[in-house]
Design an enzyme around this catalytic site. Sequence first.
Site, mmCIF file in Angstrom:
data_model
loop_
_atom_site.group_PDB
_atom_site.id
_atom_site.type_symbol
_atom_site.label_atom_id
_atom_site.label_comp_id
_atom_site.label_asym_id
_atom_site.label_seq_id
_atom_site.Cartn_x
_atom_site.Cartn_y
_atom_site.Cartn_z
ATOM 1 N N ARG A 152 0.864 -1.262 0.199
ATOM 2 C CA ARG A 152 0.035 0.074 -0.032
ATOM 3 C C ARG A 152 0.737 1.119 0.048
ATOM 4 O O ARG A 152 0.291 2.376 0.446
ATOM 5 C CB ARG A 152 -0.818 -0.049 1.244
ATOM 6 C CG ARG A 152 -2.201 -0.793 1.014
ATOM 7 C CD ARG A 152 -3.068 -0.053 0.021
ATOM 8 N NE ARG A 152 -4.270 -1.316 -0.331
ATOM 9 C CZ ARG A 152 -5.250 -1.177 0.260
ATOM 10 N NH1 ARG A 152 -5.624 -0.517 1.002
ATOM 11 N NH2 ARG A 152 -6.054 -2.129 -0.229
ATOM 12 N N ARG A 162 -2.994 6.728 0.163
ATOM 13 C CA ARG A 162 -3.284 7.984 0.832
ATOM 14 C C ARG A 162 -1.989 8.460 1.922
ATOM 15 O O ARG A 162 -2.196 9.573 2.455
ATOM 16 C CB ARG A 162 -4.570 7.646 1.739
ATOM 17 C CG ARG A 162 -5.515 7.698 0.889
ATOM 18 C CD ARG A 162 -6.866 7.818 1.835
ATOM 19 N NE ARG A 162 -8.419 7.666 1.043
ATOM 20 C CZ ARG A 162 -8.853 8.672 0.269
ATOM 21 N NH1 ARG A 162 -8.205 9.859 0.514
ATOM 22 N NH2 ARG A 162 -9.979 8.431 -0.323
ATOM 23 N N ARG A 212 -6.748 12.362 -5.928
ATOM 24 C CA ARG A 212 -7.731 11.707 -5.601
ATOM 25 C C ARG A 212 -8.919 12.819 -5.651
ATOM 26 O O ARG A 212 -10.103 12.630 -5.873
ATOM 27 C CB ARG A 212 -7.864 10.894 -4.058
ATOM 28 C CG ARG A 212 -7.291 9.615 -4.473
ATOM 29 C CD ARG A 212 -8.353 8.575 -5.046
ATOM 30 N NE ARG A 212 -9.230 7.790 -4.133
ATOM 31 C CZ ARG A 212 -10.475 7.882 -4.037
ATOM 32 N NH1 ARG A 212 -11.050 8.997 -4.833
ATOM 33 N NH2 ARG A 212 -11.165 7.333 -3.108
ATOM 34 N N ASP A 228 -6.310 -2.993 -8.288
ATOM 35 C CA ASP A 228 -6.849 -3.799 -7.024
ATOM 36 C C ASP A 228 -7.250 -5.131 -7.548
ATOM 37 O O ASP A 228 -7.461 -5.302 -8.571
ATOM 38 C CB ASP A 228 -8.296 -2.889 -6.811
ATOM 39 C CG ASP A 228 -8.601 -3.248 -5.517
ATOM 40 O OD1 ASP A 228 -8.239 -2.588 -4.400
ATOM 41 O OD2 ASP A 228 -9.131 -4.060 -4.950
ATOM 42 N N TYR A 249 -14.949 -12.138 -1.709
ATOM 43 C CA TYR A 249 -15.453 -10.866 -2.183
ATOM 44 C C TYR A 249 -16.731 -11.139 -3.248
ATOM 45 O O TYR A 249 -17.818 -10.676 -3.125
ATOM 46 C CB TYR A 249 -14.840 -10.106 -2.894
ATOM 47 C CG TYR A 249 -13.898 -9.237 -1.717
ATOM 48 C CD1 TYR A 249 -14.492 -8.049 -1.233
ATOM 49 C CD2 TYR A 249 -12.487 -9.582 -1.804
ATOM 50 C CE1 TYR A 249 -13.623 -7.324 -0.282
ATOM 51 C CE2 TYR A 249 -11.676 -8.844 -0.552
ATOM 52 C CZ TYR A 249 -12.181 -7.842 -0.106
ATOM 53 O OH TYR A 249 -11.591 -7.025 0.842
#
Length: 344
Positions: free
Chosen positions: A26, A30, A39, A76, A153
């Site tokens: 990651r 952010r 973003r 992703d 998922y």
Amino acid sequence: MALSNDLLLRVANRQSVERPPVWLMRQAGRILPEYRALREKVQGFKNLVENPELVCEVTLQPVRALGVDAAILFSDILVVPEAMGLPYQMVESKGPWFENTIDSPSDLSNLQIVDPEASLGFVLDGVKLIKGELNDSIPLIGFAGAPWTIFVYMVEGRGSKTFSKAKAFLYRHPEASHKLLSMITEATIAYLKAQIKAGVNLIQLFDSWAGILSPEQYALFSMPYISRICNAIDEVPKTVFPKGAFFARQALSEINCNVIGLDWNMDIAETKQIVNGRKALQGNLDPCVLYAEASVVKSETLKMLRAFGKDHIANLGHGVYPDTPLDNVKCFVDTVKEFAYTGE
Ligand code: CP3
């Protein structure tokens, strides 16, 4: 083509290095102000993921800001279930959400075989752009979700506390479960091979929900499919990250992968004993160490490096949390880069 910094690939291939390579799960995201700025301009996570120029830009942001030894493709794991016929939405501050899920065996007939060149071209174009920009400086890591994590998922349609829907499906419909896991496995092999053809230098399988299965279920419903993927790919080294599945370390040492990713619950000395030199190891600093003062970040990082010794890729035990102080992320990276095996 030789890379000017191939530390990651050398460790994955069990060649000697002067210090461990370092990157963070990651790292593109952010924690970086330039990511947050982008973003705000580009509404919606998927509009980033599906735009090759932006994929390239976001992938390179942590390379420039942190000086890590590898780039990881910005994408992703959920692009695979989407390509198979279950579109997802990324709901702001909530996470992924699937409108349609697999609720019964008959729903498998709604899924498609994946042609990555046709349905995942935005990823492959992104990889080609990134490779051009990296210009053989550092390796590019490609990735996919492990079949069990994608299964979760597809059945749950979102994250969960208990994962009871996905686990119930395994107990109620074992045959259909194996069929679905096989379909995901075939899609994943095709997808990873397309990433490799486009230029990635190593691939990582994220089994983020490995730890919710019992050891017996993991051996039945996850490991065989991970093994099938590893056997199908011999072009580049392979890392498997079985989050939470401490019980899988022995079996993972015996399959055709190169690196095992550890989370912070897995004791380093004990893991080294189990793996017994058969694989390189990646990980596993608790991401929360990076909230401490710099001196603690440094001492905990050094403690980890010494505990692993050689054949180690420095990383966290899971993705870096978005509110982590950037200076501490830099301190972690710099501490690894200043470390040297000689004299240790
Ligand atoms: O590591 C990297 O820097 C590369 C990019 C990457 C992302 N997702 C970008 C992302 C990778 C390797 C992933 C994999 C992924 N995606 C996993 C496996 C790894 C893990 O963390 O266990 C999983 C389970 C997902 C599914 C997913 N995507 C969730 C649950 C969420 C929402 C929660 C969260 O962590 O923010 C995402 C969104 C997502 N994927 C973001 C990023 C940067 C956050 C989007 C944003 O807020 O801008």
